[in-house]
Design an enzyme around this catalytic site. Structure first.
Site, PDB file in Angstrom:
ATOM      1  N   LYS A 217       0.937  -1.143   0.209  1.00  9.20           N
ATOM      2  CA  LYS A 217      -0.075   0.047   0.056  1.00  9.20           C
ATOM      3  C   LYS A 217       0.923   1.271  -0.014  1.00  9.20           C
ATOM      4  O   LYS A 217       1.977   1.343   0.695  1.00  9.20           O
ATOM      5  CB  LYS A 217      -1.025  -0.079   1.198  1.00  9.20           C
ATOM      6  CG  LYS A 217      -2.019   0.981   1.381  1.00  9.20           C
ATOM      7  CD  LYS A 217      -3.138   1.022   2.562  1.00  9.20           C
ATOM      8  CE  LYS A 217      -3.870   1.815   2.525  1.00  9.20           C
ATOM      9  NZ  LYS A 217      -5.098   1.717   3.570  1.00  9.20           N
TER      10      LYS A 217
ATOM     11  N   SER B 144      -9.821   1.811   2.547  1.00  7.00           N
ATOM     12  CA  SER B 144      -8.881   2.698   1.701  1.00  7.00           C
ATOM     13  C   SER B 144      -7.700   1.593   1.052  1.00  7.00           C
ATOM     14  O   SER B 144      -7.100   1.909   0.146  1.00  7.00           O
ATOM     15  CB  SER B 144      -8.266   3.482   2.538  1.00  7.00           C
ATOM     16  OG  SER B 144      -7.182   2.979   3.373  1.00  7.00           O
TER      17      SER B 144
ATOM     18  N   SER C 151     -10.211  -0.435   6.835  1.00  2.00           N
ATOM     19  CA  SER C 151      -9.591  -0.209   5.413  1.00  2.00           C
ATOM     20  C   SER C 151      -8.749  -1.485   4.811  1.00  2.00           C
ATOM     21  O   SER C 151      -8.328  -1.396   3.787  1.00  2.00           O
ATOM     22  CB  SER C 151      -8.708   1.022   5.669  1.00  2.00           C
ATOM     23  OG  SER C 151      -8.958   1.960   5.345  1.00  2.00           O
TER      24      SER C 151
END
Lengths: 479, 484
Positions: free
Chosen positions: B81, B156, B180
């Site tokens: 990420k 996210s 997330s």
């Protein structure tokens, strides 16, 4: 100044001081960068103290230890648990745009320091001591603009906040000197004002004597010498009184002290003050201070200035004021003790340090370039009457420049005191015949004329005469 | 072969690499090819580090030829990420603010993966600064759900979930502040783990809300999740909130089954807000657990209804503080044409941050401002205590809480992006777990009538990771979903 001394007399100032002390830990408060002063700009920084994305602070436990010591040495209560907060504001010297500090649960609270001024003893309350990180420094470079040096960013600080118990510039100075002494005695900071490791903010308001309420407060930021603190307070006091007398409205504001003009200037008023949005720092767990830890730190605290002061008064019969002055710098007190041990006149050693040495030492310096044994020898000769006080002072000056055995110097240069009545009487008679006017003045009752005559006799002895004897002989001859 | 490789789980690929049936370079190439093929549509990556990946892979192959004893993760291609700092590789947080930010340091978890010779394929798309649950707030591009390209992958960590689901990474590391990792895992039909707060070092992960953030794995199955978490978990002296705990192996006790497990079903998770098909799927999973020998009982977490507002107060407050450092002075984006420092601050932050980020900064600054602190922030911290107490009460009698991950399955792109409150509601089932700092494992438990994946979460008390893996593995095996 517009107002008279009589008007000033009607008012009193109420002063509280905030002092920032940089702790001399080996590494910064939240990272492992070194803390040495004076390195090339931006060479003592890392991603953590630069506040780069994803980096996390880890508290240097030594900072807590030092701060607890400072708290114990200033008679504070030490918190069992304490939190760190984020104080938010935008400024280029603050890389994270928040300073890690403390808020409602400071590490130390409710302490005090006893100070001594020429007017006597007084107790000044200490509201709190908390730990925080320092910001970087903006450097204005001609032609290049403003540069940022972040070496200082993340240096460990304690902020020591006094109660508004201070009512004169002299008290403020005595408090600062005492605080600095205590901090230096416990060895947690160098307290070098010229390097910014001991910085002072002044909060001052003015009211009519006898009033209970407080006037409008101004805060003078970042003053870096005791002398400037005194000047700033004195200036601000008069400025407030003038405004009050003129019926002008004072505003609560932050001001800065300008060294060259000796005046203060407004920086920002409270109306547009920033809201710091204090919030607990979620990166840092609660700090716990165990009884064991507190006791260990307490045991490490050496004899503090007040204990030494008490001893000097008892052992050497010094006045409270002299003992206070001698003990506010640890190195000076150490020097005094070394010299005092080698003479039968310790009080003389004290006086010589407080007058002659004080004159020769640059501000903030404590290094006396004279062997304590030599210093003691001067005191011994002076106490024994072998040299007079003028010679004593000259010897200190001479050894300051070139340290040598004062005994041989006195012998070689023939500096011994002249106490022989016949020799002094002869000089006195010469002076009386030469200084007819002064003699007449003296006889007409002008006391000052007598000092002139004494001075003239002393001159004839090349400064070596025994002043007491000279006075006796002159008084006798002029009867 | 290439198509087979990208379908393999970490466990399978690891075995094939170990026997040199597949080389690390082959594996990396297969994944890079897949990225070239699909990522134009999916948008899971912000930065692909192909050259570096192949170098790392070649190194693994060399080490293996030399007979070096390697970690089970050696040569496994993974995506990271883009809020996890990677030395020398730009780390954007999907924001314009950090478009050109290249960290001079690795996050703790990256160090751990590099020590184990994991091959990094690139940096994964996400909601900007991890604020969002649809991946539409990314400055660069939205991510599309590989199961249905008209739908969001969740967020996210949407890039990570989409990449793993599409075969663009064998596993991914994400971060979970309020769901997330778990919600995108549920939307994309994969496994997502949010560990106990403090279990994985946050050092080097760009903070959203420091007291809630945790890094965790997104994987194809439960075993993979256990393998990856074992690699990244553990004490880090550079994170003051890191837990100094002697973690047991997660993989060793996977097969101990669900017999005797005491499972709680919190009734607040099965109210009006949740889609009927989701409630049914999770209840069906509960029944399956009963058949596997577990006991299931309904419980109440009465303060859950305060969790969402408390979460948005706490997380926004911390975010506004954490994001204050992006001021255009030292790194990242700086607005042009400013005359003084205040202008630089205002223009940089106005132009550098997207709408959602600015909304949260304003919300956070508001709740921390003098006069409002007690009413909002302090109150939210009190709610936090109540929620922790709710969970503690349940865990006195139960081992695991079983609940839906999200009230809906994946929505259409654009469906909620204009309505922040609607978007925030999507986190209602995940945020209480972050507030209480608990571990929670999101695993697939079926599909809805449109064929979209449904996720359920197994929530445990702190340090219950081994138990969660054991319970999830039992379910996965019984569903025949363990094999790819």
């Amino acid at each position: 100044m517009m107002v008279s001394q009589a008007v000033l007399q009607k008012y009193e100032m109420v002063v509280g001081l905030e002092v920032h002390v940089e702790l001399k830990t080996k590494t910064k408060i939240f990272c492992r960068c070194p803390t040495e002063f004076g390195a090339e700009p931006n060479t003592q920084c890392c991603p953590i103290c630069l506040g780069m994305p994803g980096t996390l602070p880890v508290l240097n436990r030594q900072v807590v230890n030092f701060a607890v010591k400072a708290g114990l040495a200033t008679n504070c209560e030490i918190a069992l648990t304490t939190k760190q907060y984020r104080k938010h504001y935008f400024y280029p010297d603050l890389p994270k745009a928040y300073q890690i500090s403390q808020y409602d649960l400071p590490l130390c609270e409710h302490g005090y320091l006893d100070i001594e001024t020429e007017k006597g003893a007084k107790r000044i309350g200490i509201t709190r001591i908390h730990i925080e990180e320092d910001a970087g420094k903006l450097v204005h470079v001609e032609g290049k603009g403003t540069m940022i040096d972040l070496n200082r960013g993340g240096m460990p600080l304690i902020e020591i906040v006094s109660e508004p118990d201070i009512h004169s510039a002299e008290e403020a100075k005595a408090y600062l000197q005492k605080l600095r002494a205590v901090i230096m005695y416990i060895g947690v900071s160098d307290c070098k004002m010229n390097q910014g490791s001991f910085r002072c903010d002044v909060n001052i308001s003015v009211r009519q004597k006898g009033e209970k309420g407080l006037g409008v407060r101004s805060e003078i930021k970042n003053i870096n010498s005791f002398q400037f603190v005194v000047k700033a307070i004195e200036y601000e006091f008069v400025r407030h009184v003038e405004a009050i007398e003129a019926g002008e409205k004072l505003i609560q504001e932050t001001r800065r002290f300008d060294q060259s003009s000796g005046k203060t200037f407004s920086m920002r008023s409270k109306e547009n003050a920033t809201d710091y949005c204090y919030s607990p720092d979620p990166d840092l767990p609660v700090i716990e201070i165990s009884d064991e830890m507190r006791n260990t730190l307490k045991a490490e605290i050496p004899a503090l200035p007040d204990q030494r002061k008490q001893r000097y008064m008892e052992e050497y019969g010094l006045t409270a004021y002299a003992a206070e002055q001698l003990t506010i710098q640890r190195e000076i007190a150490d020097y005094f003790e070394k010299a005092a041990a080698q003479t039968s006149y310790p009080t003389l050693v004290a006086n010589m340090i407080l007058s002659d040495v004080a004159r020769l030492l640059p501000p903030d310096e404590t290094d006396i370039p004279i062997d304590p044994a030599h210093f003691a020898a001067i005191a011994q000769m002076s106490g024994d009457g072998r040299i007079n006080s003028g010679t004593c002072r000259k010897l200190v000056q001479a050894l300051w420049e070139n340290d040598t055995d004062p005994e041989s110097l006195v012998r070689e240069k023939g500096l011994e005191q002249i106490s022989d009545t016949d020799v002094l009487t002869a000089f006195a008679n010469e002076v009386i015949s030469e200084q007819q006017k002064s003699v007449a003045d003296y006889r007409a009752g002008k006391a000052a004329a007598f000092q002139v005559l004494v001075g003239q006799v002393m001159k004839k002895t090349s400064g070596r005469g025994n002043p007491v004897k000279i006075k006796e002989i002159l008084a006798d001859l002029l009867k | 072969m290439s198509e087979q490789i990208v379908k393999m789980t970490v466990g399978e690929l690891s075995d094939r690499l170990a026997t040199r049936d597949v080389s690390a370079v082959e594996a990396a190439t297969a994944y890079l090819d897949k990225i070239s093929e699909l990522d134009g549509d999916i948008g899971a990556y912000i930065t692909v580090t192909a050259e570096r990946a192949l170098e790392q892979a070649a190194k693994v192959d060399k080490l293996r030829t030399e007979g070096e004893k390697l970690s089970p993760l050696a040569g496994i291609p993974a995506g990271i990420k883009d809020n996890i700092c990677t030395k020398g590789i730009r780390t954007t947080c999907a924001s314009r603010m950090l478009e050109n930010f290249i960290p001079p340091y690795n996050a703790f978890v990256i160090e751990r993966l590099e020590e184990r010779n994991v091959v990094m394929l690139g940096k994964l798309n996400m909601d900007e600064f991890a604020m969002g649950s649809t991946n539409e707030t990314s400055y660069y591009k939205p991510v599309r759900n590989p199961r249905d390209l008209t739908r969001v992958p969740g967020g996210s960590s949407g890039g990570g979930a989409a990449a793993v689901a599409a075969g663009e990474a064998a596993f991914a590391l994400g971060s979970d502040t309020g769901g997330s990792i778990r919600q995108p895992a549920a939307f994309c039909g994969i496994v997502g783990m949010k560990p106990t707060y403090g279990a994985v070092s946050r050092n080097g992960a760009v903070a959203l809300a420091s007291s809630l953030d945790q890094i965790g794995p997104l994987t194809k199955n439960v075993l993979d999740s256990a393998l990856v978490l074992e690699a990244i978990i553990g004490y880090d002296e550079n994170d003051a909130t890191s837990l100094d705990y002697d973690w047991p192996s997660f993989t060793q006790r996977l097969e101990q089954g669900a017999k005797g497990l005491r499972i709680a079903l919190p009734k607040e998770y099965f109210g009006e807000g949740a889609a009927a098909e989701i409630k049914e799927a999770v209840k069906a999973a509960a029944s399956k657990y009963e058949r596997l020998g577990a006991t299931v009982e309904e419980v109440s977490l009465p303060n859950m209804r305060y969790a969402l507002p408390a979460y948005y107060v706490i997380s926004s407050a911390e975010a506004s503080s954490n994001l204050a450092r992006f001021d255009g002075v030292k790194y990242g984006f700086r607005a042009e044409g400013c005359n003084d420092i205040d202008e630089i601050y205002k223009a940089t932050r106005s132009e550098g941050f997207g709408r959602e980020v600015k909304r949260r900064i304003m919300l956070g600054s508001f709740v921390l401002s003098a006069g409002y602190y007690d009413a909002y922030y302090k109150k939210a911290l009190q709610v936090r205590t109540l929620i922790c107490e709710d969970f503690n009460r349940v865990f006195e009698r139960f081992d695991v809480i079983l609940a839906p991950v999200a009230p809906t399955t994946a929505y259409k792109l654009g469906e909620n992006s204009g309505n922040p409150l609607e978007m925030y509601m999507g986190n209602i089932y995940t945020v209480p777990i972050n507030i209480a700092g608990l571990p929670s494992l999101s695993i697939p438990c079926g599909t809805d009538s449109q064929g979209l994946p449904i996720g359920m979460q197994l929530i445990g008390k702190p340090f219950a990771e081994p138990l969660l893996y054991q319970a999830a593995y039992a379910f996965e095996q019984s569903s025949g979903k363990g094999d790819a």
